[in-house]
Design a protein around this motif. Structure first.
Motif, PDB file in Angstrom:
ATOM      1  N   LEU A 377     -88.954-164.330 -57.896  1.00 19.19           N
ATOM      2  CA  LEU A 377     -89.316-164.408 -56.490  1.00 19.19           C
ATOM      3  C   LEU A 377     -90.825-164.497 -56.294  1.00 19.19           C
ATOM      4  O   LEU A 377     -91.284-165.028 -55.268  1.00 19.19           O
ATOM      5  CB  LEU A 377     -88.752-163.189 -55.749  1.00 19.19           C
ATOM      6  CG  LEU A 377     -88.541-163.337 -54.244  1.00 19.19           C
ATOM      7  CD1 LEU A 377     -87.740-164.569 -53.916  1.00 19.19           C
ATOM      8  CD2 LEU A 377     -87.854-162.093 -53.689  1.00 19.19           C
ATOM      9  N   THR A 378     -91.598-164.014 -57.250  1.00 22.84           N
ATOM     10  CA  THR A 378     -93.062-164.142 -57.141  1.00 22.84           C
ATOM     11  C   THR A 378     -93.464-165.609 -57.085  1.00 22.84           C
ATOM     12  O   THR A 378     -94.322-166.016 -56.288  1.00 22.84           O
ATOM     13  CB  THR A 378     -93.745-163.448 -58.328  1.00 22.84           C
ATOM     14  OG1 THR A 378     -93.364-162.080 -58.360  1.00 22.84           O
ATOM     15  CG2 THR A 378     -95.259-163.552 -58.222  1.00 22.84           C
ATOM     16  N   THR A 379     -92.837-166.423 -57.932  1.00 24.43           N
ATOM     17  CA  THR A 379     -93.144-167.861 -57.952  1.00 24.43           C
ATOM     18  C   THR A 379     -92.793-168.503 -56.618  1.00 24.43           C
ATOM     19  O   THR A 379     -93.550-169.325 -56.079  1.00 24.43           O
ATOM     20  CB  THR A 379     -92.365-168.539 -59.086  1.00 24.43           C
ATOM     21  OG1 THR A 379     -92.685-167.906 -60.324  1.00 24.43           O
ATOM     22  CG2 THR A 379     -92.711-170.009 -59.162  1.00 24.43           C
ATOM     23  N   GLY A 403     -93.780-154.171 -58.547  1.00 17.98           N
ATOM     24  CA  GLY A 403     -92.585-154.042 -59.369  1.00 17.98           C
ATOM     25  C   GLY A 403     -92.011-155.386 -59.773  1.00 17.98           C
ATOM     26  O   GLY A 403     -92.626-156.441 -59.598  1.00 17.98           O
ATOM     27  N   ARG A 404     -90.803-155.362 -60.297  1.00 20.61           N
ATOM     28  CA  ARG A 404     -90.157-156.582 -60.773  1.00 20.61           C
ATOM     29  C   ARG A 404     -89.738-157.461 -59.597  1.00 20.61           C
ATOM     30  O   ARG A 404     -89.543-156.983 -58.479  1.00 20.61           O
ATOM     31  CB  ARG A 404     -88.948-156.248 -61.639  1.00 20.61           C
ATOM     32  CG  ARG A 404     -87.882-155.466 -60.913  1.00 20.61           C
ATOM     33  CD  ARG A 404     -86.742-155.077 -61.821  1.00 20.61           C
ATOM     34  NE  ARG A 404     -85.979-156.233 -62.294  1.00 20.61           N
ATOM     35  CZ  ARG A 404     -84.767-156.151 -62.820  1.00 20.61           C
ATOM     36  NH1 ARG A 404     -84.186-154.959 -62.959  1.00 20.61           N
ATOM     37  NH2 ARG A 404     -84.140-157.222 -63.213  1.00 20.61           N
ATOM     38  N   GLU A 441     -89.942-153.888 -55.222  1.00 21.40           N
ATOM     39  CA  GLU A 441     -88.701-153.413 -55.831  1.00 21.40           C
ATOM     40  C   GLU A 441     -88.363-152.048 -55.244  1.00 21.40           C
ATOM     41  O   GLU A 441     -89.187-151.133 -55.254  1.00 21.40           O
ATOM     42  CB  GLU A 441     -88.868-153.298 -57.349  1.00 21.40           C
ATOM     43  CG  GLU A 441     -87.637-152.750 -58.052  1.00 21.40           C
ATOM     44  CD  GLU A 441     -87.888-152.517 -59.530  1.00 21.40           C
ATOM     45  OE1 GLU A 441     -86.923-152.161 -60.250  1.00 21.40           O
ATOM     46  OE2 GLU A 441     -89.049-152.686 -59.977  1.00 21.40           O
ATOM     47  N   GLN A 442     -87.143-151.899 -54.689  1.00 23.89           N
ATOM     48  CA  GLN A 442     -86.669-150.621 -54.147  1.00 23.89           C
ATOM     49  C   GLN A 442     -85.273-150.350 -54.691  1.00 23.89           C
ATOM     50  O   GLN A 442     -84.289-150.917 -54.196  1.00 23.89           O
ATOM     51  CB  GLN A 442     -86.647-150.642 -52.610  1.00 23.89           C
ATOM     52  CG  GLN A 442     -88.016-150.595 -51.972  1.00 23.89           C
ATOM     53  CD  GLN A 442     -87.945-150.434 -50.458  1.00 23.89           C
ATOM     54  OE1 GLN A 442     -86.862-150.291 -49.897  1.00 23.89           O
ATOM     55  NE2 GLN A 442     -89.095-150.480 -49.804  1.00 23.89           N
ATOM     56  N   ASP A 443     -85.181-149.504 -55.703  1.00 25.71           N
ATOM     57  CA  ASP A 443     -83.916-149.181 -56.358  1.00 25.71           C
ATOM     58  C   ASP A 443     -83.249-150.476 -56.835  1.00 25.71           C
ATOM     59  O   ASP A 443     -83.828-151.207 -57.621  1.00 25.71           O
ATOM     60  CB  ASP A 443     -83.006-148.400 -55.403  1.00 25.71           C
ATOM     61  CG  ASP A 443     -83.630-147.071 -55.006  1.00 25.71           C
ATOM     62  OD1 ASP A 443     -84.355-146.502 -55.844  1.00 25.71           O
ATOM     63  OD2 ASP A 443     -83.406-146.611 -53.873  1.00 25.71           O
ATOM     64  N   VAL A 517     -86.676-158.082 -45.280  1.00 23.12           N
ATOM     65  CA  VAL A 517     -85.502-158.696 -45.909  1.00 23.12           C
ATOM     66  C   VAL A 517     -85.147-157.878 -47.143  1.00 23.12           C
ATOM     67  O   VAL A 517     -86.003-157.649 -48.010  1.00 23.12           O
ATOM     68  CB  VAL A 517     -85.780-160.161 -46.307  1.00 23.12           C
ATOM     69  CG1 VAL A 517     -84.593-160.740 -47.079  1.00 23.12           C
ATOM     70  CG2 VAL A 517     -86.085-160.994 -45.081  1.00 23.12           C
ATOM     71  N   SER A 518     -83.892-157.425 -47.230  1.00 19.02           N
ATOM     72  CA  SER A 518     -83.410-156.661 -48.387  1.00 19.02           C
ATOM     73  C   SER A 518     -82.345-157.476 -49.107  1.00 19.02           C
ATOM     74  O   SER A 518     -81.337-157.853 -48.502  1.00 19.02           O
ATOM     75  CB  SER A 518     -82.831-155.315 -47.932  1.00 19.02           C
ATOM     76  OG  SER A 518     -83.806-154.553 -47.242  1.00 19.02           O
ATOM     77  N   LEU A 519     -82.567-157.751 -50.407  1.00 18.53           N
ATOM     78  CA  LEU A 519     -81.658-158.585 -51.188  1.00 18.53           C
ATOM     79  C   LEU A 519     -81.124-157.800 -52.382  1.00 18.53           C
ATOM     80  O   LEU A 519     -81.885-157.078 -53.046  1.00 18.53           O
ATOM     81  CB  LEU A 519     -82.387-159.830 -51.702  1.00 18.53           C
ATOM     82  CG  LEU A 519     -82.936-160.803 -50.662  1.00 18.53           C
ATOM     83  CD1 LEU A 519     -83.862-161.811 -51.330  1.00 18.53           C
ATOM     84  CD2 LEU A 519     -81.804-161.518 -49.939  1.00 18.53           C
ATOM     85  N   PRO A 520     -79.842-157.931 -52.700  1.00 14.03           N
ATOM     86  CA  PRO A 520     -79.333-157.347 -53.943  1.00 14.03           C
ATOM     87  C   PRO A 520     -79.931-158.077 -55.140  1.00 14.03           C
ATOM     88  O   PRO A 520     -80.290-159.255 -55.045  1.00 14.03           O
ATOM     89  CB  PRO A 520     -77.820-157.553 -53.834  1.00 14.03           C
ATOM     90  CG  PRO A 520     -77.667-158.737 -52.939  1.00 14.03           C
ATOM     91  CD  PRO A 520     -78.792-158.666 -51.960  1.00 14.03           C
TER      92      PRO A 520
END
Length: 538
Positions: A377-379, A403-404, A441-443, A517-520
């Motif tokens: 997602l950074t890219t 984070g990742r 990154e959140q959990d 926005v929260s994504l799995p």
């Protein structure tokens, strides 16, 4: 008061809705010599409307209704209906002899006039009418008791009979005003007594007004019979206060009525159920109206989708022609500017068409399709920031990663989400402040935040901000240069939800506006079984 049913030639004058169980009246305009509409008069009515007109004494001319105790429907509103064709739906109240009747009046343009449907009232009005009905039921019981106790003298007996007749008449009018079929179930004997206006006991007539519960059960639609009966049994055995069910009920003519059935229990001193009282509301016309509206909405969306798809070919031709013109006019600055302007306009049109096609996919195909694959997602974020920085060279976009940022998503669709959110922030935020994009990154969730200082979004608009064709009121403020159809945030929400995630917005004068926005981490697993609730944002 002269009733509409007294008009000569009314019965055969109009036939399209003659068999409908819902009252329907056809009105035609009364025009001045210059052609202006002054009033509306009844041209025809179906059999169901004749009972309403007779019982409540409705006048033939619409302008006379307020003087006759009718409120809620104005001549001016009906003139506007005829001019625009937009259907009209208003609460209608009729008052006669101290008793109120309430309807949900739905007017639809019919030729030069309109058809007025008198449907059951919405829940708030229906509840008020049921309370009136219960008061009249209690008055009838008191009158019956008074009649028994007054047999000692003839004068008292006659007075009690008069009181009972008056209570019965008020009860009849109140029962008719609810548009419900009322039932009273004696749990000790199993007998059910039905009470309804003439012709409203689903076509079975007065002979079936008292019977056992099995009579009702066998007339519930086979697909819903077991669920309705089991729900009723479970309710009687429970301690709940009220029961409710929706199902199809067989009419006397063999057709099915959609009904909303509700009831309450009466218990003895030991808490045992002894009696249940309820009502059945015929929702058939409302179901049909909703089905018609849904079908019209689906047709419009299909049409928009086809139109958007067919516009792509001529738009591609315009874009290619503009590029060719720009290449051939390399030494002519005026031609270069014209070609670039055509290309930019064609690109904006292409974005609008893509939004329309996404709207159609979301509404008609069960959601926006995704092409899931491993993504960093950074890219994606850096790519969007670079594109928007080129389009807004005078603005600054700050980007931060914590984070990742790897997972399984649709990279192109998430770029579309970020482009919409960051583009909105550039457009609507303070022009002298940076837009901040965070990737965190959140959990088990990957969270994206887009924040911009500036005037907050008005609180009433927050609840509908993600609806299609909605735009914030600040969208046309000074310095704004983008335009669109108001589909951007709707498409953002559809894309995020297709990934199994969520999107939320907060806005205040102090903190500005933040979209979260929260994504799995893996959209494939989330789409298969969404078992974890997404966080509501930082």
């Amino acid at each position: 008061m002269a009733g509409l049913s007294a008009l000569p030639g009314v019965a055969p004058a109009w036939t399209p809705h003659a068999g409908s169980p819902a009252p329907c009246i056809l009105f035609e305009p009364v025009r001045a010599p210059a052609g202006d509409v002054l009033d509306f008069h009844c041209a025809s009515l179906n059999a169901a409307a004749e009972d309403v007109v007779r019982d409540w004494g409705l006048e033939p001319r619409l302008s006379s209704w307020p003087a006759g105790g009718v409120s809620g429907l104005a001549v001016e509103d009906c003139v506007r209906l005829g001019a625009t064709g937009v259907p009209l739906s208003v609460p209608l109240r009729v008052r006669r002899e101290g008793v109120d009747a309430r309807f949900q009046a739905v007017a639809v343009r019919e030729g030069e006039g309109f058809a007025l449907w008198l449907l059951p009232p919405v829940e708030e009005d229906a509840q008020a009418l049921r309370e009136t009905l219960e008061r009249e039921r209690e008055a009838r019981r008191k009158a019956e008791a008074a009649l028994e106790g007054a047999r000692a003298t003839q004068a008292e007996h006659e007075q009690a009979e008069a009181t009972l007749r008056e209570a019965e008449e008020r009860y009849r009018l109140a029962a008719r005003a609810t548009h419900d079929v009322l039932w009273d179930w004696d749990l000790a004997t199993g007998a059910v007594r039905w009470e309804a206006s003439p012709g409203e006991l689903f076509g079975y007539g007065p002979d079936t007004s008292t019977h056992g519960l099995d009579w009702w059960a066998v007339r519930v639609h086979p697909d819903e019979r077991e669920a309705a009966a089991a729900g009723l049994r479970d309710f009687v055995a429970s301690t709940r206060a009220a029961w409710q069910a929706e199902y199809r009920f067989l009419r006397g003519d063999g057709t099915w009525a959609h009904v909303l059935d509700r009831g309450v229990l009466a218990r003895d001193g030991a808490g045992r159920p002894v009696r249940m009282i309820g009502s059945m509301m015929d929702m058939t016309e409302r179901h049909r109206a909703l089905e018609r509206l849904s079908e019209e909405a689906r047709f419009r969306e299909r049409f928009i989708g086809i139109l958007g798809h067919d516009l792509r070919n001529p738009l591609n031709a315009i874009s290619l022609s503009a590029r060719a013109l720009r290449r051939r006019s390399a030494h002519n600055s005026n031609h270069q500017q014209l070609a670039q302007r055509i290309e930019r306009s064609a690109a904006r049109m292409g974005t609008m068409i893509s939004d329309i096609l996404d709207l159609t996919r979301a509404r008609l195909s069960g959601g926006i399709p995704l092409n899931l694959a491993p993504v960093n997602l950074t890219t994606v974020c850096r790519q969007v920031v670079e594109e928007l920085t080129a389009a807004w060279p005078e603005r600054y976009i700050a980007f931060d990663v914590d984070g990742r940022a790897d997972g399984v998503w649709d990279a192109d669709r998430l770029a579309q989400v970020l482009s919409n959110l960051v583009g909105n922030a550039l457009e609507h935020g303070a022009q002298d402040a940076p837009v901040i994009l965070r990737c965190m990154e959140q959990d088990v969730w990957q969270v994206l935040e887009v924040n911009n200082p500036g005037a907050p979004i008005p609180a009433p608009q927050l609840a509908t901000l993600f609806d299609p064709f909605r735009q914030a009121s600040t969208a046309r403020e000074k310095g704004r240069r983008r335009g669109g159809l108001g589909l951007g945030l709707f498409i953002v929400r559809e894309i995020v939800q297709a990934h199994g995630g969520s999107v939320h917005v907060s806005s205040s004068e102090h903190d500005g506006t933040t979209f979260t926005v929260s994504l799995p981490r893996d959209a494939r697993a989330a789409r298969a079984a969404a078992t974890v609730s997404a966080p509501r944002g930082a």
